[in-house]
Design an enzyme around this catalytic site. Structure first.
Site, PDB file in Angstrom:
ATOM      1  N   GLY A  13       8.653   8.727  -4.770  1.00 49.37           N
ATOM      2  CA  GLY A  13       7.834   8.526  -4.025  1.00 49.37           C
ATOM      3  C   GLY A  13       8.059   9.530  -3.197  1.00 49.37           C
ATOM      4  N   SER A  19       7.767  12.362   4.518  1.00 48.58           N
ATOM      5  CA  SER A  19       8.248  11.537   3.237  1.00 48.58           C
ATOM      6  C   SER A  19       9.426  10.543   3.635  1.00 48.58           C
ATOM      7  CB  SER A  19       7.902  11.906   1.849  1.00 48.58           C
ATOM      8  OG  SER A  19       6.550  12.137   1.552  1.00 48.58           O
ATOM      9  N   ILE A  20       9.721   9.245   3.924  1.00 45.99           N
ATOM     10  CA  ILE A  20      10.866   8.193   3.913  1.00 45.99           C
ATOM     11  C   ILE A  20      11.670   9.137   2.780  1.00 45.99           C
ATOM     12  CG2 ILE A  20      11.686   6.202   3.776  1.00 45.99           C
ATOM     13  CD1 ILE A  20       8.954   5.500   4.851  1.00 45.99           C
ATOM     14  N   ASP A  64       3.253   8.952 -12.535  1.00 51.13           N
ATOM     15  CA  ASP A  64       1.945   7.891 -11.895  1.00 51.13           C
ATOM     16  C   ASP A  64       3.773   6.489 -12.241  1.00 51.13           C
ATOM     17  OD1 ASP A  64       0.227   6.328 -11.242  1.00 51.13           O
ATOM     18  OD2 ASP A  64      -1.432   7.733 -12.561  1.00 51.13           O
ATOM     19  N   VAL A  65       3.006   5.143 -11.183  1.00 49.61           N
ATOM     20  CA  VAL A  65       3.797   4.463 -12.086  1.00 49.61           C
ATOM     21  C   VAL A  65       3.463   3.847 -12.082  1.00 49.61           C
ATOM     22  CG1 VAL A  65       5.661   4.726 -10.435  1.00 49.61           C
ATOM     23  CG2 VAL A  65       4.199   3.400  -9.413  1.00 49.61           C
ATOM     24  N   TYR A 155      -2.845  -4.413   8.691  1.00 49.73           N
ATOM     25  CA  TYR A 155      -1.653  -4.168   6.615  1.00 49.73           C
ATOM     26  C   TYR A 155      -2.426  -5.246   6.092  1.00 49.73           C
ATOM     27  CZ  TYR A 155       2.687  -2.392   5.207  1.00 49.73           C
ATOM     28  OH  TYR A 155       3.356  -2.171   4.031  1.00 49.73           O
ATOM     29  N   LYS A 162       3.899  -6.819  -0.037  1.00 51.37           N
ATOM     30  CA  LYS A 162       5.180  -6.422   0.648  1.00 51.37           C
ATOM     31  C   LYS A 162       5.841  -7.954   0.648  1.00 51.37           C
ATOM     32  CE  LYS A 162       5.384  -2.191   1.891  1.00 51.37           C
ATOM     33  NZ  LYS A 162       6.011  -0.694   1.124  1.00 51.37           N
ATOM     34  N   THR A 193       3.924   8.638   8.572  1.00 45.52           N
ATOM     35  CA  THR A 193       4.078   9.347   7.455  1.00 45.52           C
ATOM     36  C   THR A 193       3.149  10.022   6.855  1.00 45.52           C
ATOM     37  OG1 THR A 193       4.275   7.336   6.050  1.00 45.52           O
ATOM     38  CG2 THR A 193       6.691   8.869   6.345  1.00 45.52           C
ATOM     39  N   LEU A 194       2.270  10.591   5.211  1.00 45.41           N
ATOM     40  CA  LEU A 194       1.444  10.933   4.789  1.00 45.41           C
ATOM     41  C   LEU A 194       0.735   9.678   4.860  1.00 45.41           C
ATOM     42  CD1 LEU A 194      -0.034  12.748   3.854  1.00 45.41           C
ATOM     43  CD2 LEU A 194       0.342  11.996   1.294  1.00 45.41           C
ATOM     44  N   ALA A 195       1.144   8.167   4.576  1.00 47.34           N
ATOM     45  CA  ALA A 195       0.919   7.348   3.708  1.00 47.34           C
ATOM     46  C   ALA A 195       0.272   6.382   5.313  1.00 47.34           C
ATOM     47  CB  ALA A 195       1.646   6.063   3.653  1.00 47.34           C
TER      48      ALA A 195
HETATM   49  P1  NAD Z   1       4.515   8.901   2.242  1.00 46.80           P
HETATM   50  O1  NAD Z   1       2.897   8.640   1.254  1.00 46.80           O
HETATM   51  O2  NAD Z   1       5.929   9.784   2.208  1.00 46.80           O
HETATM   52  O3  NAD Z   1       5.186   7.736   0.186  1.00 46.80           O
HETATM   53  C1  NAD Z   1       4.221   6.867  -1.014  1.00 46.80           C
HETATM   54  C2  NAD Z   1       3.924   7.564  -1.642  1.00 46.80           C
HETATM   55  O4  NAD Z   1       4.251   6.778  -2.523  1.00 46.80           O
HETATM   56  C3  NAD Z   1       4.049   9.228  -2.019  1.00 46.80           C
HETATM   57  O5  NAD Z   1       5.300   9.924  -2.511  1.00 46.80           O
HETATM   58  C4  NAD Z   1       3.005   9.056  -2.879  1.00 46.80           C
HETATM   59  O6  NAD Z   1       3.190   9.962  -3.740  1.00 46.80           O
HETATM   60  C5  NAD Z   1       3.844   7.676  -3.972  1.00 46.80           C
HETATM   61  N1  NAD Z   1       2.828   6.498  -5.071  1.00 46.80           N
HETATM   62  C6  NAD Z   1       1.239   6.316  -4.839  1.00 46.80           C
HETATM   63  N2  NAD Z   1       0.942   5.665  -6.045  1.00 46.80           N
HETATM   64  C7  NAD Z   1       1.672   6.044  -6.091  1.00 46.80           C
HETATM   65  C8  NAD Z   1       1.532   6.489  -8.093  1.00 46.80           C
HETATM   66  N3  NAD Z   1       0.742   5.672  -8.693  1.00 46.80           N
HETATM   67  N4  NAD Z   1       2.523   6.408  -8.872  1.00 46.80           N
HETATM   68  C9  NAD Z   1       3.482   7.021  -8.032  1.00 46.80           C
HETATM   69  N5  NAD Z   1       4.212   7.969  -7.047  1.00 46.80           N
HETATM   70  C10 NAD Z   1       2.878   6.757  -6.293  1.00 46.80           C
HETATM   71  O7  NAD Z   1       4.830   7.630   2.379  1.00 46.80           O
HETATM   72  P2  NAD Z   1       6.014   6.997   3.531  1.00 46.80           P
HETATM   73  O8  NAD Z   1       6.361   6.459   4.585  1.00 46.80           O
HETATM   74  O9  NAD Z   1       7.169   7.640   3.100  1.00 46.80           O
HETATM   75  O10 NAD Z   1       5.941   5.282   2.403  1.00 46.80           O
HETATM   76  C11 NAD Z   1       7.150   5.411   1.511  1.00 46.80           C
HETATM   77  C12 NAD Z   1       7.373   3.580   1.350  1.00 46.80           C
HETATM   78  O11 NAD Z   1       7.773   3.332   2.975  1.00 46.80           O
HETATM   79  C13 NAD Z   1       6.007   3.331   0.798  1.00 46.80           C
HETATM   80  O12 NAD Z   1       6.827   1.424   0.395  1.00 46.80           O
HETATM   81  C14 NAD Z   1       6.414   1.808   2.490  1.00 46.80           C
HETATM   82  O13 NAD Z   1       5.183   0.988   2.429  1.00 46.80           O
HETATM   83  C15 NAD Z   1       7.700   2.094   2.999  1.00 46.80           C
HETATM   84  N6  NAD Z   1       7.075   1.670   4.135  1.00 46.80           N
HETATM   85  C16 NAD Z   1       6.624   3.078   4.915  1.00 46.80           C
HETATM   86  C17 NAD Z   1       6.614   2.951   6.804  1.00 46.80           C
HETATM   87  C18 NAD Z   1       5.989   3.530   7.518  1.00 46.80           C
HETATM   88  O14 NAD Z   1       5.663   2.923   8.658  1.00 46.80           O
HETATM   89  N7  NAD Z   1       5.515   5.221   6.862  1.00 46.80           N
HETATM   90  C19 NAD Z   1       6.950   1.468   7.413  1.00 46.80           C
HETATM   91  C20 NAD Z   1       8.047   0.974   6.540  1.00 46.80           C
HETATM   92  C21 NAD Z   1       8.173   1.057   5.305  1.00 46.80           C
HETATM   93  O1  0WE Z   2       4.021   0.919   4.086  1.00 50.70           O
HETATM   94  C1  0WE Z   2       2.772   1.302   5.025  1.00 50.70           C
HETATM   95  C2  0WE Z   2       1.887   2.139   4.170  1.00 50.70           C
HETATM   96  C3  0WE Z   2       0.857   1.351   3.316  1.00 50.70           C
HETATM   97  C4  0WE Z   2      -0.564   2.633   3.267  1.00 50.70           C
HETATM   98  C5  0WE Z   2      -1.222   3.299   3.871  1.00 50.70           C
HETATM   99  C6  0WE Z   2      -2.542   3.833   2.369  1.00 50.70           C
HETATM  100  C7  0WE Z   2      -3.009   4.646   3.521  1.00 50.70           C
HETATM  101  C8  0WE Z   2      -4.027   5.994   2.578  1.00 50.70           C
HETATM  102  C9  0WE Z   2      -0.696   1.926   1.553  1.00 50.70           C
HETATM  103  N1  0WE Z   2      -1.809   2.750   1.149  1.00 50.70           N
HETATM  104  C10 0WE Z   2      -2.817   3.593   1.535  1.00 50.70           C
HETATM  105  N2  0WE Z   2      -3.979   3.775   1.415  1.00 50.70           N
HETATM  106  C11 0WE Z   2      -4.442   5.497   2.099  1.00 50.70           C
HETATM  107  O2  0WE Z   2      -5.041   5.222   0.921  1.00 50.70           O
HETATM  108  N3  0WE Z   2       3.342   1.566   5.713  1.00 50.70           N
HETATM  109  C12 0WE Z   2       4.398   0.670   5.899  1.00 50.70           C
HETATM  110  C13 0WE Z   2       2.097   2.417   7.244  1.00 50.70           C
HETATM  111  C14 0WE Z   2       1.398   1.536   7.947  1.00 50.70           C
HETATM  112  O3  0WE Z   2       0.339   1.176   7.058  1.00 50.70           O
HETATM  113  C15 0WE Z   2      -0.340   0.191   7.949  1.00 50.70           C
HETATM  114  C16 0WE Z   2       0.225   0.473   9.306  1.00 50.70           C
HETATM  115  C17 0WE Z   2       1.455   0.810   8.718  1.00 50.70           C
HETATM  116  C18 0WE Z   2       3.394   0.470   9.220  1.00 50.70           C
HETATM  117  C19 0WE Z   2      -1.698  -0.473   8.088  1.00 50.70           C
HETATM  118  C20 0WE Z   2      -2.446  -1.051   8.520  1.00 50.70           C
HETATM  119  C21 0WE Z   2      -1.210  -0.891   9.612  1.00 50.70           C
HETATM  120  C22 0WE Z   2      -0.569  -1.068  10.162  1.00 50.70           C
END
Ligand code: NAD
Ligand code: 0WE
Length: 266
Positions: A13, A19-20, A64-65, A155, A162, A193-195
Site C-alpha cells: 500500500g 502514504s500511511i 494488484d491485489v 464515507y 471497513k 494522504t492521496l486517498a
Molecule cells: P494512500 O493513497 O497513500 O494508500 C492507499 C494505497 O492503496 C495506495 O498505495 C494504492 O496504490 C493502494 N491500492 C489501491 N488499490 C490497490 C490494488 N488494487 N492493489 C494494490 N494496492 C492498491 O492513502 P492512505 O491514506 O495511506 O491509505 C492507506 C490505508 O489507510 C487505507 O486502508 C485507508 O483506508 C486507511 N486509512 C486512511 C486514513 C486517512 O485519513 N488517510 C484514515 C484511516 C485509515
Molecule cells: O479510507 C479512507 C480513504 C478511502 C478512499 C478514498 C478514495 C478517494 C479517491 C477509498 N477510495 C477512494 N477512491 C478514489 O477514487 N480514508 C479514511 C480517508 C477518508 O476518505 C473519506 C473520508 C476520510 C476520512 C471519504 C469521505 C469522507 C471522509
C-alpha cells in the site's frame, strides 16, 4: 537493538511519501526490520523505488491485489527472498468516487463488490497466501477508519467495507492464534494522504477533528508508524484481534464540546 531487529516485514500500500504505509515503513526500518515493499501498479514504480532505496529495502514488487495470480506470485517471490516473513502490513483501500458521495443507498452492486474486494478481501487473500511461511511470533496489521462504527458523511461504502475489514481482523486472529501469529488493525484519524485528498468534504472534516479530539492534534503518518511498531513487536505479544485507535482520542467523545479547543489554546 531495535524493537524489530531480526524481523522481516512486507508492506502493501505504498504510493508516495504521504502514504500511511510510508510512515510505517520508516518506523519499521528505524527499529531494525528488514523491509519488503509491494505497490499497486507500474504507474507508482518511479515514486516507490526511491523510497524503498531510502530504507534499504531489497524486495520491491508490484502486486494488484484484485488479482489472485499476482497475490500468489508476490507471495512466492517473498518466500524465495526472505524464507520466512514475520510481519505483513495491509494499507490498502479503494472505492469508486461515485460510492463516496451522496446517498449510500445509491451504491451500485458493482461498486459494492469492488470496494469489498480491494479493501477487505485482499487482506484475507494476503493472509492465506503468506500463511505457510509466517514465522511464529509474527503479526498481520491492517488500517481502518472510525466510519466503520459511526456514520461519517460521504464515507458511505468505505464505512461498510471497513466494518467488514474489522470483523475480518477478528476472524483472522482466531485462525492464526494457534500458529502464534497475531492480527490487529489500527484505526487512524484523518490524514491528508492521496486517498483522502480526493474526497469532497475532507478538508472541513479534517479541521473539525482538531476541535473535537481530546488532544486537539492531527494524527501523522509517524504517529501511525510508531503504533504499528508496537503492535508488530514482541511488546504486543498477547494482543490480537484488536482495533487500536490512533486518533487523538476522537472516538471516545460522545457529544462535541464547543469551545474546548479555544480554551486549550488560551
Ligand atoms: P494512500 O493513497 O497513500 O494508500 C492507499 C494505497 O492503496 C495506495 O498505495 C494504492 O496504490 C493502494 N491500492 C489501491 N488499490 C490497490 C490494488 N488494487 N492493489 C494494490 N494496492 C492498491 O492513502 P492512505 O491514506 O495511506 O491509505 C492507506 C490505508 O489507510 C487505507 O486502508 C485507508 O483506508 C486507511 N486509512 C486512511 C486514513 C486517512 O485519513 N488517510 C484514515 C484511516 C485509515
Ligand atoms: O479510507 C479512507 C480513504 C478511502 C478512499 C478514498 C478514495 C478517494 C479517491 C477509498 N477510495 C477512494 N477512491 C478514489 O477514487 N480514508 C479514511 C480517508 C477518508 O476518505 C473519506 C473520508 C476520510 C476520512 C471519504 C469521505 C469522507 C471522509
Amino acid at each position: 537493538m531495535g524493537l524489530l531487529t531480526g524481523k522481516n516485514a512486507i508492506i502493501f500500500g505504498l504510493a508516495n511519501d504521504k502514504s500511511i504505509a510510508w510512515g510505517i515503513t520508516q518506523a519499521f526500518a528505524r527499529e531494525g526490520a528488514r523491509i519488503g515493499i509491494s505497490y499497486a501498479g507500474e504507474a507508482l514504480e518511479k515514486r516507490v523505488r526511491p523510497l524503498a532505496a531510502q530504507v534499504g529495502a531489497d524486495f520491491v514488487e508490484q502486486c494488484d491485489v484484485a488479482s489472485d495470480e499476482q497475490i500468489a506470485a508476490v507471495a512466492e517471490k517473498a518466500r524465495a527472498h526472505f524464507g520466512e516473513v514475520d510481519i505483513l502490513v495491509h494499507s490498502i483501500g479503494f472505492a469508486n468516487k461515485d460510492e463516496l458521495q451522496g446517498y449510500f443507498y445509491n451504491t451500485s452492486r458493482a461498486g459494492f463488490h469492488l470496494a469489498m474486494d480491494i479493501s477487505v478481501y485482499s487482506f484475507v487473500a494476503l493472509a492465506k497466501a503468506f500463511q505457510p511461511f509466517l514465522r511464529k511470533g509474527g503479526a498481520l496489521l491492517t488500517l481502518t477508519y472510525y466510519g466503520s462504527v459511526k456514520v461519517a458523511p460521504n464515507y458511505n461504502m468505505m464505512g461498510v467495507a471497513k466494518a467488514a475489514l474489522e470483523a475480518s481482523t477478528r476472524y483472522l486472529a482466531r485462525d492464526f492464534g494457534p500458529q502464534g501469529v497475531r492480527v490487529n488493525a489500527i484505526s487512524a484519524g484523518p490524514i491528508r494522504t492521496l486517498a483522502a485528498m480526493g474526497v469532497s468534504g475532507f478538508r472541513d472534516m479534517h479541521k473539525s477533528f482538531l476541535e473535537i479530539a481530546p488532544l486537539h492534534e492531527h494524527v501523522t503518518i509517524e504517529d501511525v508508524g510508531n503504533a504499528a511498531v508496537y503492535l508488530c513487536s514482541d511488546w504486543a505479544a498477547k494482543v490480537t484481534g484488536e482495533i487500536h485507535y490512533v486518533d487523538s482520542g476522537y472516538n471516545i467523545m460522545g457529544t462535541p464540546e464547543p469551545g474546548a479547543f479555544k480554551e486549550k489554546q488560551e
